[in-house]
Design a protein around this motif. Structure first.
Motif, PDB file in Angstrom:
ATOM      1  N   ARG A  90      70.582 150.392  29.239  1.00 33.49           N
ATOM      2  CA  ARG A  90      70.297 149.922  30.608  1.00 33.49           C
ATOM      3  C   ARG A  90      71.516 150.033  31.519  1.00 33.49           C
ATOM      4  O   ARG A  90      71.384 150.175  32.733  1.00 33.49           O
ATOM      5  CB  ARG A  90      69.813 148.479  30.588  1.00 33.49           C
ATOM      6  CG  ARG A  90      68.439 148.333  30.034  1.00 33.49           C
ATOM      7  CD  ARG A  90      67.986 146.902  30.047  1.00 33.49           C
ATOM      8  NE  ARG A  90      66.640 146.788  29.505  1.00 33.49           N
ATOM      9  CZ  ARG A  90      66.074 145.659  29.137  1.00 33.49           C
ATOM     10  NH1 ARG A  90      66.746 144.530  29.246  1.00 33.49           N
ATOM     11  NH2 ARG A  90      64.857 145.645  28.666  1.00 33.49           N
TER      12      ARG A  90
ATOM     13  N   ILE B 151      69.795 148.433  23.527  1.00 33.73           N
ATOM     14  CA  ILE B 151      69.005 148.374  24.750  1.00 33.73           C
ATOM     15  C   ILE B 151      69.909 148.038  25.930  1.00 33.73           C
ATOM     16  O   ILE B 151      69.820 148.647  27.004  1.00 33.73           O
ATOM     17  CB  ILE B 151      67.870 147.338  24.613  1.00 33.73           C
ATOM     18  CG1 ILE B 151      66.843 147.817  23.580  1.00 33.73           C
ATOM     19  CG2 ILE B 151      67.204 147.083  25.963  1.00 33.73           C
ATOM     20  CD1 ILE B 151      65.811 146.786  23.200  1.00 33.73           C
ATOM     21  N   ARG B 152      70.806 147.085  25.740  1.00 29.75           N
ATOM     22  CA  ARG B 152      71.727 146.689  26.798  1.00 29.75           C
ATOM     23  C   ARG B 152      72.604 147.869  27.218  1.00 29.75           C
ATOM     24  O   ARG B 152      72.788 148.130  28.404  1.00 29.75           O
ATOM     25  CB  ARG B 152      72.579 145.513  26.321  1.00 29.75           C
ATOM     26  CG  ARG B 152      73.330 144.820  27.441  1.00 29.75           C
ATOM     27  CD  ARG B 152      73.985 143.516  26.981  1.00 29.75           C
ATOM     28  NE  ARG B 152      72.939 142.513  26.774  1.00 29.75           N
ATOM     29  CZ  ARG B 152      72.837 141.741  25.688  1.00 29.75           C
ATOM     30  NH1 ARG B 152      73.721 141.864  24.716  1.00 29.75           N
ATOM     31  NH2 ARG B 152      71.882 140.860  25.579  1.00 29.75           N
ATOM     32  N   GLU B 153      73.119 148.620  26.226  1.00 31.49           N
ATOM     33  CA  GLU B 153      73.952 149.787  26.524  1.00 31.49           C
ATOM     34  C   GLU B 153      73.159 150.840  27.295  1.00 31.49           C
ATOM     35  O   GLU B 153      73.657 151.443  28.225  1.00 31.49           O
ATOM     36  CB  GLU B 153      74.489 150.401  25.227  1.00 31.49           C
ATOM     37  CG  GLU B 153      75.559 149.591  24.541  1.00 31.49           C
ATOM     38  CD  GLU B 153      75.930 150.176  23.198  1.00 31.49           C
ATOM     39  OE1 GLU B 153      75.569 151.348  22.914  1.00 31.49           O
ATOM     40  OE2 GLU B 153      76.585 149.466  22.419  1.00 31.49           O
TER      41      GLU B 153
ATOM     42  N   SER C  39      68.379 146.642  12.060  1.00 29.90           N
ATOM     43  CA  SER C  39      69.415 146.118  12.935  1.00 29.90           C
ATOM     44  C   SER C  39      68.787 145.531  14.195  1.00 29.90           C
ATOM     45  O   SER C  39      67.678 145.872  14.571  1.00 29.90           O
ATOM     46  CB  SER C  39      70.395 147.234  13.322  1.00 29.90           C
ATOM     47  OG  SER C  39      69.709 148.231  14.045  1.00 29.90           O
ATOM     48  N   ASP C  40      69.536 144.662  14.844  1.00 30.70           N
ATOM     49  CA  ASP C  40      69.093 144.076  16.096  1.00 30.70           C
ATOM     50  C   ASP C  40      69.323 145.118  17.188  1.00 30.70           C
ATOM     51  O   ASP C  40      70.435 145.593  17.393  1.00 30.70           O
ATOM     52  CB  ASP C  40      69.897 142.807  16.371  1.00 30.70           C
ATOM     53  CG  ASP C  40      69.424 142.089  17.625  1.00 30.70           C
ATOM     54  OD1 ASP C  40      68.443 142.540  18.237  1.00 30.70           O
ATOM     55  OD2 ASP C  40      70.049 141.080  17.981  1.00 30.70           O
ATOM     56  N   SER C  41      68.299 145.497  17.879  1.00 29.66           N
ATOM     57  CA  SER C  41      68.393 146.564  18.882  1.00 29.66           C
ATOM     58  C   SER C  41      68.831 146.052  20.252  1.00 29.66           C
ATOM     59  O   SER C  41      68.942 146.826  21.192  1.00 29.66           O
ATOM     60  CB  SER C  41      67.046 147.266  19.006  1.00 29.66           C
ATOM     61  OG  SER C  41      66.058 146.362  19.400  1.00 29.66           O
ATOM     62  N   THR C  42      69.128 144.777  20.361  1.00 26.69           N
ATOM     63  CA  THR C  42      69.492 144.202  21.652  1.00 26.69           C
ATOM     64  C   THR C  42      70.687 144.913  22.274  1.00 26.69           C
ATOM     65  O   THR C  42      70.662 145.260  23.457  1.00 26.69           O
ATOM     66  CB  THR C  42      69.804 142.699  21.503  1.00 26.69           C
ATOM     67  OG1 THR C  42      68.700 142.062  20.873  1.00 26.69           O
ATOM     68  CG2 THR C  42      70.084 142.055  22.838  1.00 26.69           C
ATOM     69  N   GLU C  43      71.725 145.130  21.482  1.00 23.74           N
ATOM     70  CA  GLU C  43      72.926 145.792  22.008  1.00 23.74           C
ATOM     71  C   GLU C  43      72.624 147.223  22.445  1.00 23.74           C
ATOM     72  O   GLU C  43      73.112 147.683  23.469  1.00 23.74           O
ATOM     73  CB  GLU C  43      74.046 145.770  20.965  1.00 23.74           C
ATOM     74  CG  GLU C  43      74.678 144.409  20.782  1.00 23.74           C
ATOM     75  CD  GLU C  43      75.283 143.863  22.073  1.00 23.74           C
ATOM     76  OE1 GLU C  43      75.918 144.631  22.831  1.00 23.74           O
ATOM     77  OE2 GLU C  43      75.102 142.658  22.310  1.00 23.74           O
TER      78      GLU C  43
END
Length: 84
Positions: free
Chosen positions: A82, A78-80, A72-76
């Motif tokens: 932060r 990481i954003r959560e 999965s894309d971990s961007t979300e």
């Protein structure tokens, strides 16, 4: 061919390089070229200790281990994290 100028070289380092060159039967310039060549061929790698063959083997093992898997894309995530 390119030329390199090294400024403010510690005289002790220069003396050691000259000693190495004499031990190997090379001029100072030949010794420096040899050292630079060796340094670029044996790039430091965390898992391989600088051995490119070991690095290739580690890569092959990782490719086999993760073949066919999706991630999965971990961007979300990481954003959560932060925003906490």
């Amino acid at each position: 061919m390119a030329q390199i100028l090294v400024e403010n070289l510690d005289p002790l380092i220069l003396q050691r390089l000259e000693t190495l060159a004499k031990q190997h039967g090379r001029s100072l310039q030949e010794e420096l070229k040899y050292i630079l060549q060796q340094a670029t061929e044996k790039q430091t790698h965390y898992h391989s200790g600088g051995d490119m063959e070991k690095a290739r083997e580690a890569l092959a093992r990782a490719q086999v281990r993760y073949a066919g898997k999706t991630f999965s894309d971990s961007t979300e995530l990481i954003r959560e994290d932060r925003e906490r």
